[in-house]
Motif scaffolding. Sequence first.
Motif, PDB file in Angstrom:
ATOM      1  N   ARG A 737      33.700  39.144  43.384  1.00 42.08           N
ATOM      2  CA  ARG A 737      34.787  39.322  44.352  1.00 42.08           C
ATOM      3  C   ARG A 737      35.891  40.215  43.788  1.00 42.08           C
ATOM      4  O   ARG A 737      36.561  40.937  44.538  1.00 42.08           O
ATOM      5  CB  ARG A 737      35.362  37.962  44.742  1.00 42.08           C
ATOM      6  CG  ARG A 737      36.331  38.031  45.921  1.00 42.08           C
ATOM      7  CD  ARG A 737      36.812  36.683  46.358  1.00 42.08           C
ATOM      8  NE  ARG A 737      37.674  36.065  45.368  1.00 42.08           N
ATOM      9  CZ  ARG A 737      38.342  34.918  45.573  1.00 42.08           C
ATOM     10  NH1 ARG A 737      38.234  34.295  46.733  1.00 42.08           N
ATOM     11  NH2 ARG A 737      39.089  34.395  44.631  1.00 42.08           N
ATOM     12  N   ARG A 747      33.377  40.439  51.423  1.00 41.07           N
ATOM     13  CA  ARG A 747      34.452  39.723  50.730  1.00 41.07           C
ATOM     14  C   ARG A 747      34.691  38.330  51.325  1.00 41.07           C
ATOM     15  O   ARG A 747      34.891  37.355  50.601  1.00 41.07           O
ATOM     16  CB  ARG A 747      35.735  40.537  50.771  1.00 41.07           C
ATOM     17  CG  ARG A 747      36.821  39.963  49.887  1.00 41.07           C
ATOM     18  CD  ARG A 747      37.988  40.902  49.741  1.00 41.07           C
ATOM     19  NE  ARG A 747      39.026  40.301  48.910  1.00 41.07           N
ATOM     20  CZ  ARG A 747      39.083  40.382  47.591  1.00 41.07           C
ATOM     21  NH1 ARG A 747      38.146  41.053  46.948  1.00 41.07           N
ATOM     22  NH2 ARG A 747      40.046  39.797  46.907  1.00 41.07           N
ATOM     23  N   LEU A 750      31.917  35.995  50.227  1.00 38.25           N
ATOM     24  CA  LEU A 750      32.056  35.630  48.814  1.00 38.25           C
ATOM     25  C   LEU A 750      33.105  34.537  48.635  1.00 38.25           C
ATOM     26  O   LEU A 750      32.929  33.626  47.814  1.00 38.25           O
ATOM     27  CB  LEU A 750      32.433  36.861  47.992  1.00 38.25           C
ATOM     28  CG  LEU A 750      31.345  37.905  47.768  1.00 38.25           C
ATOM     29  CD1 LEU A 750      31.898  39.110  47.033  1.00 38.25           C
ATOM     30  CD2 LEU A 750      30.177  37.306  46.979  1.00 38.25           C
ATOM     31  N   THR A 751      34.186  34.612  49.407  1.00 36.05           N
ATOM     32  CA  THR A 751      35.215  33.573  49.318  1.00 36.05           C
ATOM     33  C   THR A 751      34.665  32.225  49.765  1.00 36.05           C
ATOM     34  O   THR A 751      34.925  31.181  49.129  1.00 36.05           O
ATOM     35  CB  THR A 751      36.428  33.958  50.178  1.00 36.05           C
ATOM     36  OG1 THR A 751      36.928  35.229  49.736  1.00 36.05           O
ATOM     37  CG2 THR A 751      37.526  32.913  50.061  1.00 36.05           C
TER      38      THR A 751
END
Length: 917
Positions: A737, A747, A750-751
């Motif tokens: 990230r 993104r 990924l969080t």
Amino acid sequence: MSAGNSPRESLEMESFHTRFSAWTPFSNKSLNRQLFQERVALISHWFDLWTNKQRQEFLFTIFLRCTKSQLRVIQDWFSERMQVAKVDFSTVLPRFISLYIFSFLNPKDLCAAAQVSWPWKFLTEQDCLWMPKCIKFGWFLPYTPTDNEYGAWKHHYIACVSNLDWLTPREAAAVYGTLNEPKTEDEELQERQREKCLRKIVWEKIALQKQELFKVRPPWVSGTYCSRLFKSKCQPRLSQTVRDRVRLHETLEKQLVLSSLESLPKRSNISGCHSYPLLSKKNWRGVYKNDSSSSNALQPHFILISSRIPAYEMVVNSVRAGIISVVYEHSGLNLETLLYLIEKALDGQMAQSVGIFSDGDSREINLLQGYKIGIKNLLMPEVRDFWEKLGSYVAPEEEGGHVDLFVPLGASEAGIEVLSQLSQLTGTLFTAPTGIATGSYQHVLSDWLGRQWETAPPSIYFSEPKLQTWSSFTDFLEDTLKSVRKQLSPLFKELQKNISGRMIGQFVFDTMSVANILNNQEIVQALADGLIELSKENSERDVIEDNPQDTKPSLSKNDPNFELLVKLERKLQLDSAEKRTRVVRELFKSERKYVQMLEIVRDVYVRPLRAALSSNRAILSAANIQIMFSDILQILCLNRRFLDDLRDRLQEWGPAHCVGEIFIKFGSQLNMYTNFFNNYPMVLKTIEKCREMIPAFRAFLKRHDKTIVTKMLSLPELLLYPSRRFEEYLHLLYALRLHTPAEHIDRGNLTIAIDQIKNYKGYIDQMKQNINMKDHLLDIQRLIWGCPTLSEANRYLIRVQDVAQLHCCDEDISFYLRLYEHTCDLSLFLFNDALLVSSRGTSHTPFERTSKSTYQFIASVALHRLIIEDIPDSKFIKNAFILQGPKHEWICATEVEDDKFLWLSVLQNAIKSSMEK
């Protein structure tokens, strides 16, 4: 003839007449006796041939057939030939002798003895025992007890004791005089307020206990109010008024404990006389600048090493000559005491650089137990004060000063934010490694944030070959050093931790023959430098070939600033994409290695055991195989699918591709891991039980454990990999990230994936912590003789301190004139909710130099009821303090000043934390 012989024949026939089928004659006693003895001899011969279990079953069957008279004969036989080990003397001796024995007990012991049994209660409440004790104090019974009245003098003694009056020390001084030094008005006022609170507490407690004692006391409880049964029976029946009084008592007791903590010397010189010469925050920097302005060359480098680091002795031994190093305990310290250790080691000098080698991850620093420093708690007053003071010990950034954190904070956005805030807070440059290395500590040897270093931070403090050896074999070295510490700790217990750590580390390095391994270090370094240069040339050539059209417009522009900005932006984009690709490849590589380790379990252990079961030569039952390997095989299937998804994505990898949704899919199926971790203790117990009870399985493990195929690992060691993998997932996701632009489509996924893995890693860490704390408490419980059960939820050990117990010969004189004698040695075990006090002895083994410490339980005190009082240093005593509980008081002294300061600081924080809960 026949007629004459007929009576004799009939007589013989009658004598040989048998009963049932036992062939025992009725009237022929000689034959009967002979036949009985033969059968007894036969049964005795069988009895000798039987096993112990068979003999027990036979005796059990015989005893069941015996009548009461026959069992009584057996009992008498045993009582004549076997001496009784334990017997109640009151049931054997005459009554007057038993009363004479009980007459030597004091009233408190008599009340305790009355709760042992009914005979003891009857004897210990006799008037002939209690009447002399009452008459000794002039307490006469105002009436003559009747013949049927029982325990009148005991009840009279308890009533007189409950109504006793007493004088406070100040009142006693006013009546009888004192040798103490005169106090100031403020001290006198505080003393009066304290006495008033104490008197109120005592009278309320006496009134409450006296009232409830005769109201709800069961008939089988003695007249004392210290009985556990009485407490359990009385407390639920208290009225609301009484409950309010109890709450008031608890509040006053809490205020008393807090006032004792506030009266302790703050960061004193441990003697209790005056405080350390601490500087204000404004003057720290200026004073150190004046001390260090002469020459930067005289400023040393300083490294702080945590004992939580695996195989930390190897790290200590890797420290270069001339570097100041301090090894500190991860548990049992707080930030104030850690700062004190740094200040003492520097001894007024300013450090050119400070390194902190502690546990942690890419988001936070696990500096001490209970102090995981991250972005959330960085601005807390205690944490902020620590970093500000630490920054004042380092040379300014203009003079090359910096603080190096050997934690991969540069591999995540949260970690970089922590470093940025620390730099702004202290005005000192903070650096950390940017790389990650799954399954090892090699991130400390990667690139570091900050300026271009002439010498990398690891090379400043450590011998790099030794540090590289440690980082590559950390787990194996830790397992080895556990046994080494156990063997050498009795010999090194008097040494400082950094000295003993360096000696043990050198011993392990010599055993590993590291010098022979690193003989050709210069050749290896030259080859490595050459390969790096070749890789740089190839990467530059690939960039030019892949972007021929992009370079032409930039060269055609006339504005040099515009051309520079375009090149810089393109370089940053390429660097970000390249690092992102590198992280994904590391993820795939580490996942493939992880799956290979799981396949070793399947190929080396599961398949041969199932094949043996199918061929009717079973080594283990199907149930045991299912218990041991069913969960790990399900994990293998899950991670093989995850690996296949990563492989497919990596084959068509580009800057716009994503891996976040693959992780989200993987995170939705983590219930397989939950089953494995819930059953993990049972799996290990099953392996050990089968190893012990099944010789074929024991031989099977001996053939397959720690071979080349299993990477020199055993089956339990292979089962450790699932618990370690989630930490690697988290490091890789944070790094991914970090190098993913904010506008990238991956993104957000990924969080979400980071939150999933982080929550699950927290669940695993909590399980590990609970198991470790439980095992640690059981070890302490086995170590201390007579120790009560220590296993309670959320209880953990903070610190152990060895002290000397002292006895004051004359308490009526001033503090500075009092004489003390050493009575015994104590060990204080500080937990987060209680203080355990035990006596400490030393046992020596014949013909050996080493000794062994033994511990005997004395008492335990809840922290919220513990009062601490400092004793100033005098001509006759050093490093002393008083610990006072509800029933006990100990005057203790440490051997050195530092131990007293560290112990009181940690104890003070533990008491405050327990009272806040």
